[in-house]
Design a protein around this motif. Structure first.
Motif, short mmCIF file in Angstrom:
data_model
loop_
_atom_site.label_atom_id
_atom_site.label_comp_id
_atom_site.label_asym_id
_atom_site.label_seq_id
_atom_site.Cartn_x
_atom_site.Cartn_y
_atom_site.Cartn_z
N PRO A 196 0.82 -1.22 0.00
CA PRO A 196 0.00 0.00 0.00
C PRO A 196 0.85 1.27 0.00
N TYR A 197 0.41 2.26 -0.77
CA TYR A 197 1.10 3.55 -0.85
C TYR A 197 0.05 4.65 -0.82
N ARG A 198 0.21 5.58 0.13
CA ARG A 198 -0.74 6.68 0.23
C ARG A 198 -0.27 7.83 -0.64
N ALA A 199 -1.02 8.12 -1.67
CA ALA A 199 -0.65 9.16 -2.64
C ALA A 199 -0.98 10.55 -2.12
N THR A 200 -0.51 11.55 -2.84
CA THR A 200 -0.73 12.94 -2.41
C THR A 200 -2.21 13.33 -2.46
N ASN A 201 -3.01 12.58 -3.23
CA ASN A 201 -4.45 12.88 -3.29
C ASN A 201 -5.22 12.25 -2.12
N GLY A 202 -4.47 11.61 -1.21
CA GLY A 202 -5.09 11.02 -0.03
C GLY A 202 -5.56 9.59 -0.22
#
Length: 293
Positions: free
Chosen positions: A86-92
């Motif tokens: 899992p990776y939390r992107a800048t768009n949330g």
């Protein structure tokens, strides 16, 4: 394990900082690097973050996709495969994205095209310190095996390897003693200067002058190209200097430099006499000119 601006970084920024090299590099160059401590006991880093920070492409996702295609076409595999985590992107939002262990990040960096972003700066450091130094800072026992394998691949003798690994450990002791002796934590450029003080005292030449005489580039690690005798003398100069520095506190930089220069000059007298007997310039392992023997 960075010279400390975006153009020049010397690693590690703190000799007692036990974080893995990718995290030190990311901090030094100011880019985020997400990671997961996996249930398999290993730490996996977000490949996209690493590529964004090191390659500095306009679109890291496309850069990595094209790079994977190129590697697959060339039938080149990574030593440790990437895993989807899992990776939390800048768009949330959270996505499954490629993550890799530190060794794989180094391989990815090697396979970037020349002159790509910070590629050469990172590789220049890894060529000098590399995974062996990173493992030595974190796990000395693991480093021993890794270092031996790496140097044997380069054709080094057992005697040379033993001396070189000892010098790596002593280097960490020397820089730690220097830092503890100072009134204020040294700046990164001061570590390079204190090393030059050792060599000016020992060999009467700076690091840059020695590299020029040996036909090396400025990014080559000098000790990786010296003889085991030369490495042993540098190790001794640093060991004696570290012993005296460890007895001091609240030193100004000039005071610390004087301690290192004085001790290194003492060792240098013995090295000079030995070189005359052997007929070689020990620092460079080159024959002495007739008038200097």
């Amino acid at each position: 394990m960075s010279d400390h601006t975006s153009n020049s970084v010397s690693f590690p920024t703190n000799p007692e900082d036990n974080r893995p090299l990718p995290e030190l590099i990311a901090e030094a160059y100011g880019f985020p690097l997400a990671y997961h401590d996996h249930e398999d006991g290993n730490r996996y880093y977000a490949v996209q973050d690493w590529i964004s920070g090191v390659a500095e492409p306009p679109n890291p996702t496309n850069f990595w996709a094209m790079m994977k295609k190129r590697l697959a076409k060339a039938n080149v595999g990574l030593y440790i495969p990437c895993v989807q985590l899992p990776y939390r992107a800048t768009n949330g939002r959270t996505y499954k994205m490629d993550h890799a262990q530190a060794e794989t990040l180094y391989q990815i960096t090697q396979r970037m095209d020349a002159q790509t972003g910070l590629r050469d700066k990172v590789l220049n450091f890894l060529a000098q310190a590399g995974v062996t130094l990173d493992e030595m800072r974190i796990d000395p026992d693991k480093a021993l095996d890794a270092g031996i394998r790496g140097y044997k691949r380069k054709g080094k003798t057992d005697k040379w390897i033993e001396t070189r690994l000892q010098s790596k450990a002593q280097r960490l002791n020397f820089t730690a003693a220097f830092r503890r002796s100072m009134r204020q934590d040294p700046q990164q450029w001061q570590y390079a200067v204190i090393t030059d003080e050792m060599r000016l005292g020992l060999w009467k030449r700076s690091t840059a002058a020695l590299k020029t005489q040996m036909g090396l580039t400025k990014n080559d690690n000098l000790r990786d190209h010296q003889s085991d005798i030369a490495i042993a003398y540098e190790l001794l100069a640093e060991r004696i200097s570290a012993y005296e520095l460890d007895r001091e506190r609240d030193l100004e930089f000039d005071q610390a430099k004087k301690i290192v220069r004085t001790n290194s000059e003492s060792v240098g007298k013995h090295a000079e006499e030995t070189g005359r007997r052997l007929g070689i310039d020990i620092a460079t392992d080159q024959p002495l000119l007739p008038g200097n023997v």
